[in-house]
Design a protein around this motif. Sequence first.
Motif, PDB file in Angstrom:
ATOM      1  N   ASN A 217      65.857  35.912 -42.042  1.00  0.00           N
ATOM      2  CA  ASN A 217      65.546  37.698 -41.542  1.00  0.00           C
ATOM      3  C   ASN A 217      66.830  38.128 -40.310  1.00  0.00           C
ATOM      4  O   ASN A 217      65.923  37.239 -39.288  1.00  0.00           O
ATOM      5  CB  ASN A 217      63.954  38.627 -41.553  1.00  0.00           C
ATOM      6  CG  ASN A 217      63.633  37.643 -43.327  1.00  0.00           C
ATOM      7  OD1 ASN A 217      63.095  37.492 -42.885  1.00  0.00           O
ATOM      8  ND2 ASN A 217      64.499  38.346 -44.250  1.00  0.00           N
TER       9      ASN A 217
ATOM     10  N   LEU B  98      63.723  44.015 -44.890  1.00  0.00           N
ATOM     11  CA  LEU B  98      64.448  43.354 -44.053  1.00  0.00           C
ATOM     12  C   LEU B  98      65.993  42.204 -44.700  1.00  0.00           C
ATOM     13  O   LEU B  98      65.999  42.029 -45.319  1.00  0.00           O
ATOM     14  CB  LEU B  98      63.854  42.631 -43.841  1.00  0.00           C
ATOM     15  CG  LEU B  98      61.894  42.331 -43.290  1.00  0.00           C
ATOM     16  CD1 LEU B  98      61.493  41.211 -42.765  1.00  0.00           C
ATOM     17  CD2 LEU B  98      62.864  43.017 -41.559  1.00  0.00           C
ATOM     18  N   GLN B  99      66.342  43.035 -43.535  1.00  0.00           N
ATOM     19  CA  GLN B  99      68.112  42.381 -44.193  1.00  0.00           C
ATOM     20  C   GLN B  99      68.008  40.708 -43.948  1.00  0.00           C
ATOM     21  O   GLN B  99      66.928  39.888 -43.078  1.00  0.00           O
ATOM     22  CB  GLN B  99      69.394  42.294 -42.816  1.00  0.00           C
ATOM     23  CG  GLN B  99      69.036  44.319 -43.273  1.00  0.00           C
ATOM     24  CD  GLN B  99      69.847  45.135 -44.058  1.00  0.00           C
ATOM     25  OE1 GLN B  99      70.673  44.470 -44.522  1.00  0.00           O
ATOM     26  NE2 GLN B  99      69.670  46.461 -43.567  1.00  0.00           N
ATOM     27  N   THR B 100      68.967  39.829 -45.169  1.00  0.00           N
ATOM     28  CA  THR B 100      68.898  38.627 -45.290  1.00  0.00           C
ATOM     29  C   THR B 100      69.869  37.724 -45.517  1.00  0.00           C
ATOM     30  O   THR B 100      70.168  37.975 -46.208  1.00  0.00           O
ATOM     31  CB  THR B 100      67.659  38.332 -46.759  1.00  0.00           C
ATOM     32  OG1 THR B 100      66.379  38.994 -45.943  1.00  0.00           O
ATOM     33  CG2 THR B 100      67.218  36.717 -46.235  1.00  0.00           C
TER      34      THR B 100
ATOM     35  N   THR C 116      65.628  36.990 -34.711  1.00  0.00           N
ATOM     36  CA  THR C 116      65.533  36.209 -36.606  1.00  0.00           C
ATOM     37  C   THR C 116      64.359  35.338 -36.855  1.00  0.00           C
ATOM     38  O   THR C 116      63.867  35.259 -35.764  1.00  0.00           O
ATOM     39  CB  THR C 116      67.414  34.741 -36.600  1.00  0.00           C
ATOM     40  OG1 THR C 116      66.805  34.010 -35.737  1.00  0.00           O
ATOM     41  CG2 THR C 116      67.944  36.011 -35.966  1.00  0.00           C
TER      42      THR C 116
ATOM     43  N   SER D 164      67.039  44.499 -38.388  1.00  0.00           N
ATOM     44  CA  SER D 164      66.805  45.075 -39.707  1.00  0.00           C
ATOM     45  C   SER D 164      66.275  46.795 -39.288  1.00  0.00           C
ATOM     46  O   SER D 164      66.530  47.180 -39.904  1.00  0.00           O
ATOM     47  CB  SER D 164      66.370  44.643 -40.867  1.00  0.00           C
ATOM     48  OG  SER D 164      66.496  43.659 -41.126  1.00  0.00           O
TER      49      SER D 164
ATOM     50  N   PHE E 225      61.130  41.069 -49.567  1.00  0.00           N
ATOM     51  CA  PHE E 225      61.582  42.202 -48.887  1.00  0.00           C
ATOM     52  C   PHE E 225      62.249  42.934 -48.886  1.00  0.00           C
ATOM     53  O   PHE E 225      63.656  43.361 -48.466  1.00  0.00           O
ATOM     54  CB  PHE E 225      63.410  40.985 -48.063  1.00  0.00           C
ATOM     55  CG  PHE E 225      62.635  39.235 -47.278  1.00  0.00           C
ATOM     56  CD1 PHE E 225      61.349  39.348 -46.457  1.00  0.00           C
ATOM     57  CD2 PHE E 225      63.770  38.640 -48.041  1.00  0.00           C
ATOM     58  CE1 PHE E 225      61.048  38.049 -45.898  1.00  0.00           C
ATOM     59  CE2 PHE E 225      63.438  37.156 -47.424  1.00  0.00           C
ATOM     60  CZ  PHE E 225      61.571  37.138 -46.396  1.00  0.00           C
TER      61      PHE E 225
END
Length: 393
Positions: A381, A321-323, A348, A384, A168
Amino acid sequence: MNNYVDIQTLVNQLKSVVAIDNDFIALHEPSFQGNEWTYVKDCLDTGWVSSVGKYVDQFEDMLRDYTGIKHAVAVVNGTAALHISLMLTGVEQGDEVLVPTLTFIATANAVSYCGAVPHFVDSSELTLGMDPIKLQQYLQEIAEVRDGFCYNKFSGRRIKAAIPMHTFGHPVDLDPLLEVCQRYHIDLIEDAAESLGSYYKGKHTGNWGKLSTLSFNGNKIVTTGGGGAILTNDDELARLAKHITTTAKVKHTWAFLHDQVGFNYRLPNINAALGCAQLERLPQFIRNKRSLAVMYQAALSKTDGARLFLEPSFAESNYWLQTIILDDTYMGARDDILNFTNEQGFMTRPVWTLMHRLAMYENCPKMDLSIAERLERKLINVPSSPFLGGNHE
């Protein structure tokens, strides 16, 4: 659901970050607000749309300048970049290649293209990538070095390479990993498909591997539609990479001469044109993504049971990718959260199914994978795109 976590509150906090009022918010969309139309139209107007053209050269130059790596060879996708990198490293049929089980399937598939065997490695909770400490302990048990090569004592196969993937966009801990590889005579290939714009100890990812690879798929931080690149600081490997990916064609005014089995893997000019415009905007994309991470972190601080996964202290991540990562006591709610968010139009996704769980790879060699198996149940995830969080362009 309430036995695990207040999902509605969690979703409300996540949605509060996204400053657009849409019925559907995608996981990651490209942004085309720069010179994309101009450069692509130039390809159409001039007729230079295939794998020869000024934008291919320009794109490679821009990648070199940005990453600080000596050579960049643009190819059709990240998987092709991995395939050629493995070949150039000398991976042969019957070899084993160390691959994180927590990765996108392209990492393992490229090993299979060479007739080699993926050997699955566990992940670190600090980076989500290959764990160098655990790998060192494992190799002490199963590996031996003979005649300058590493062998699996149990399978008898040569362990030729390792492919850490920067998950990510978060860099793995490269220095100790490279040290382990050097000790066991294992070549390091960085799968940097997701980490364009990420730095390890102040230096761009991709500088540690014998070869490294990038991806420019439609969902990456910059896109060429489909595309990838091979990166290396080795002059000869760079020459071979370009030659092999151009069908191993020998230069001649008019004759079709080829001196080995090659691949039609070069990136078309029209795709490279898109990529040049995207690379011009990469610094802004990264600023937006890092700003989005700060906003998600603040929003999640108001909830119980989940937090944003943050870059390790030795790295600067592109936050591709924001996780979010669920607390251990709440990871049973993962699928409930995925179902609820997607029903609400807030896209998501879970982490990829671990490679050793897939039918074609379930019998491959593997170490203890308990950390990756736990992470699989905890990672989600969230949207993003670089224009989210108030950063409209």
